[in-house]
Design a protein around this motif. Structure first.
Motif, PDB file in Angstrom:
ATOM      1  N   LYS A 118       5.627  -2.188 -14.573  1.00  0.00           N
ATOM      2  CA  LYS A 118       5.395  -2.159 -13.135  1.00  0.00           C
ATOM      3  C   LYS A 118       3.924  -1.936 -12.825  1.00  0.00           C
ATOM      4  O   LYS A 118       3.135  -1.528 -13.699  1.00  0.00           O
ATOM      5  CB  LYS A 118       6.253  -1.065 -12.479  1.00  0.00           C
ATOM      6  CG  LYS A 118       7.744  -1.381 -12.516  1.00  0.00           C
ATOM      7  CD  LYS A 118       8.546  -0.472 -11.595  1.00  0.00           C
ATOM      8  CE  LYS A 118       9.997  -0.907 -11.526  1.00  0.00           C
ATOM      9  NZ  LYS A 118      10.773  -0.103 -10.555  1.00  0.00           N
ATOM     10  N   VAL A 119       3.580  -2.207 -11.566  1.00  0.00           N
ATOM     11  CA  VAL A 119       2.199  -2.084 -11.111  1.00  0.00           C
ATOM     12  C   VAL A 119       2.170  -1.109  -9.939  1.00  0.00           C
ATOM     13  O   VAL A 119       3.111  -1.080  -9.129  1.00  0.00           O
ATOM     14  CB  VAL A 119       1.653  -3.469 -10.691  1.00  0.00           C
ATOM     15  CG1 VAL A 119       2.458  -4.057  -9.544  1.00  0.00           C
ATOM     16  CG2 VAL A 119       0.180  -3.390 -10.318  1.00  0.00           C
ATOM     17  N   PRO A 120       1.149  -0.262  -9.828  1.00  0.00           N
ATOM     18  CA  PRO A 120       1.101   0.693  -8.715  1.00  0.00           C
ATOM     19  C   PRO A 120       1.123  -0.007  -7.353  1.00  0.00           C
ATOM     20  O   PRO A 120       0.432  -1.015  -7.150  1.00  0.00           O
ATOM     21  CB  PRO A 120      -0.239   1.416  -8.934  1.00  0.00           C
ATOM     22  CG  PRO A 120      -0.494   1.302 -10.401  1.00  0.00           C
ATOM     23  CD  PRO A 120       0.019  -0.052 -10.780  1.00  0.00           C
ATOM     24  N   THR A 121       1.909   0.530  -6.442  1.00  0.00           N
ATOM     25  CA  THR A 121       1.930   0.010  -5.072  1.00  0.00           C
ATOM     26  C   THR A 121       0.808   0.709  -4.315  1.00  0.00           C
ATOM     27  O   THR A 121       1.028   1.610  -3.500  1.00  0.00           O
ATOM     28  CB  THR A 121       3.297   0.265  -4.401  1.00  0.00           C
ATOM     29  OG1 THR A 121       4.331  -0.201  -5.274  1.00  0.00           O
ATOM     30  CG2 THR A 121       3.407  -0.487  -3.078  1.00  0.00           C
ATOM     31  N   GLU A 122      -0.410   0.303  -4.617  1.00  0.00           N
ATOM     32  CA  GLU A 122      -1.609   0.908  -4.040  1.00  0.00           C
ATOM     33  C   GLU A 122      -2.561  -0.193  -3.591  1.00  0.00           C
ATOM     34  O   GLU A 122      -2.637  -1.254  -4.217  1.00  0.00           O
ATOM     35  CB  GLU A 122      -2.305   1.824  -5.044  1.00  0.00           C
ATOM     36  CG  GLU A 122      -1.450   3.006  -5.487  1.00  0.00           C
ATOM     37  CD  GLU A 122      -2.180   3.919  -6.450  1.00  0.00           C
ATOM     38  OE1 GLU A 122      -3.390   3.656  -6.735  1.00  0.00           O
ATOM     39  OE2 GLU A 122      -1.579   4.879  -6.940  1.00  0.00           O
ATOM     40  N   LEU A 123      -3.281   0.090  -2.530  1.00  0.00           N
ATOM     41  CA  LEU A 123      -4.185  -0.905  -1.943  1.00  0.00           C
ATOM     42  C   LEU A 123      -5.459  -0.205  -1.504  1.00  0.00           C
ATOM     43  O   LEU A 123      -5.425   0.813  -0.804  1.00  0.00           O
ATOM     44  CB  LEU A 123      -3.496  -1.561  -0.743  1.00  0.00           C
ATOM     45  CG  LEU A 123      -4.039  -2.887  -0.208  1.00  0.00           C
ATOM     46  CD1 LEU A 123      -3.962  -3.969  -1.274  1.00  0.00           C
ATOM     47  CD2 LEU A 123      -3.239  -3.303   1.019  1.00  0.00           C
ATOM     48  N   TRP A 124      -6.591  -0.759  -1.935  1.00  0.00           N
ATOM     49  CA  TRP A 124      -7.898  -0.193  -1.589  1.00  0.00           C
ATOM     50  C   TRP A 124      -8.781  -1.303  -1.062  1.00  0.00           C
ATOM     51  O   TRP A 124      -8.768  -2.416  -1.587  1.00  0.00           O
ATOM     52  CB  TRP A 124      -8.527   0.455  -2.827  1.00  0.00           C
ATOM     53  CG  TRP A 124      -9.875   1.070  -2.602  1.00  0.00           C
ATOM     54  CD1 TRP A 124     -10.169   2.194  -1.907  1.00  0.00           C
ATOM     55  CD2 TRP A 124     -11.120   0.575  -3.117  1.00  0.00           C
ATOM     56  NE1 TRP A 124     -11.525   2.446  -1.947  1.00  0.00           N
ATOM     57  CE2 TRP A 124     -12.132   1.462  -2.690  1.00  0.00           C
ATOM     58  CE3 TRP A 124     -11.484  -0.526  -3.900  1.00  0.00           C
ATOM     59  CZ2 TRP A 124     -13.471   1.284  -3.002  1.00  0.00           C
ATOM     60  CZ3 TRP A 124     -12.813  -0.716  -4.221  1.00  0.00           C
ATOM     61  CH2 TRP A 124     -13.798   0.189  -3.781  1.00  0.00           C
ATOM     62  N   TYR A 125      -9.536  -0.996  -0.017  1.00  0.00           N
ATOM     63  CA  TYR A 125     -10.374  -2.024   0.609  1.00  0.00           C
ATOM     64  C   TYR A 125     -11.830  -1.819   0.255  1.00  0.00           C
ATOM     65  O   TYR A 125     -12.431  -0.793   0.580  1.00  0.00           O
ATOM     66  CB  TYR A 125     -10.175  -2.009   2.126  1.00  0.00           C
ATOM     67  CG  TYR A 125      -8.829  -2.557   2.540  1.00  0.00           C
ATOM     68  CD1 TYR A 125      -8.666  -3.905   2.860  1.00  0.00           C
ATOM     69  CD2 TYR A 125      -7.712  -1.736   2.572  1.00  0.00           C
ATOM     70  CE1 TYR A 125      -7.419  -4.412   3.217  1.00  0.00           C
ATOM     71  CE2 TYR A 125      -6.463  -2.233   2.929  1.00  0.00           C
ATOM     72  CZ  TYR A 125      -6.331  -3.575   3.250  1.00  0.00           C
ATOM     73  OH  TYR A 125      -5.095  -4.072   3.585  1.00  0.00           O
ATOM     74  N   ASP A 126     -12.373  -2.805  -0.437  1.00  0.00           N
ATOM     75  CA  ASP A 126     -13.785  -2.817  -0.786  1.00  0.00           C
ATOM     76  C   ASP A 126     -14.536  -3.536   0.333  1.00  0.00           C
ATOM     77  O   ASP A 126     -14.137  -4.618   0.763  1.00  0.00           O
ATOM     78  CB  ASP A 126     -13.977  -3.547  -2.113  1.00  0.00           C
ATOM     79  CG  ASP A 126     -15.421  -3.521  -2.575  1.00  0.00           C
ATOM     80  OD1 ASP A 126     -16.246  -4.234  -1.969  1.00  0.00           O
ATOM     81  OD2 ASP A 126     -15.720  -2.812  -3.546  1.00  0.00           O
TER      82      ASP A 126
END
Length: 243
Positions: free
Chosen positions: A68-76
């Protein structure tokens, strides 16, 4: 981890169980969109006939194989949204945003006071973002990776010729408006865009129901009248049981 695999695995069998004709020339993609982690599995008609389910275990930004992959979102500021394992260690990503599809009054009291929920809600207000927008961005990046992975495995021309059926898990406690918001995000992400092979079908499956079906299918002919199976879906944000 194996529970997530089993749940995603049987999503595809569930999605075609009521329509045998749909198995022909189709690609079924199961997305276990979780609060903390998300997983993906897929299969074609031939895969189903050979009892083969394909899991995505390779993710951008991670050199190891992970279910699985982390359900995380970051905006650069320069490159736009970054997701999953690509989020830098010093980043402050959006987490648990899936839960915010529910209105505050419909959230479990403990979740309302969760640090992640409060932090994400504050970050959304400060950045003028919406939960549908966050899920749209995450699903778009996830979908791009899904399609590139399948195309590498089977060939772009083959995939283009297949009708697609997407099955996404949703919490059993979700109300109708949350499912509609999820559908809006899926649509905006591009996963339902028209294709030469026809329209992409979208189905939502309650997480504990998918797990229960998984158990029954695994038991096969061993299931007898009077048998009772209890399923505990110990998710990242909620715990649900079904029998």
């Amino acid at each position: 981890m194996s529970f997530g695999f089993s749940l995603s695995d049987k999503l595809k069998k569930l999605s075609v169980a009521d329509d045998d004709d749909e198995i022909d020339d189709s690609l079924v993609i199961g997305i276990d969109f979780g609060t903390t982690y998300s997983g993906v599995a897929w299969a074609t008609r031939i895969d189903f006939e050979n009892n083969q389910i394909n899991f995505i275990t390779s993710w951008p930004g991670n050199g190891r194989e992970e279910g699985k992959v982390p359900t995380e979102l970051w905006y650069d500021d320069d490159d736009g949204p970054v997701w999953g394992y690509e989020v830098p260690a010093d980043g402050d990503p959006f987490r648990w945003f899936k839960l915010l599809l529910l209105r505050t009054e419909d959230l479990d009291p403990e979740l309302r006071t969760s640090d992640f929920v409060i932090r994400t809600r504050t970050m959304m207000e400060e950045s003028d973002r919406t939960v549908v927008g966050l899920i749209t961005d995450y699903l778009r990046l996830l979908w791009e990776h899904i399609m590139s992975t399948i195309e590498r495995a089977r060939g772009e021309a083959v995939v283009e010729a297949l009708a697609i059926h997407v099955v996404i898990t949703v919490p059993a406690i979700w109300k109708g408006y949350a499912r509609q918001a999820m559908k809006d995000a899926a649509t905006k992400s591009g996963m339902l865009d028209s294709r030469l092979a026809g329209a992409t079908k979208l189905t939502f499956v309650p997480e504990p129901e998918a797990a229960a079906l998984s158990t029954l299918i695994e038991q096969g002919s061993g299931v007898q009248p009077g048998n009772v199976y209890v399923i505990c879906d110990a998710g990242g944000g909620t715990v649900v049981s079904a029998s």
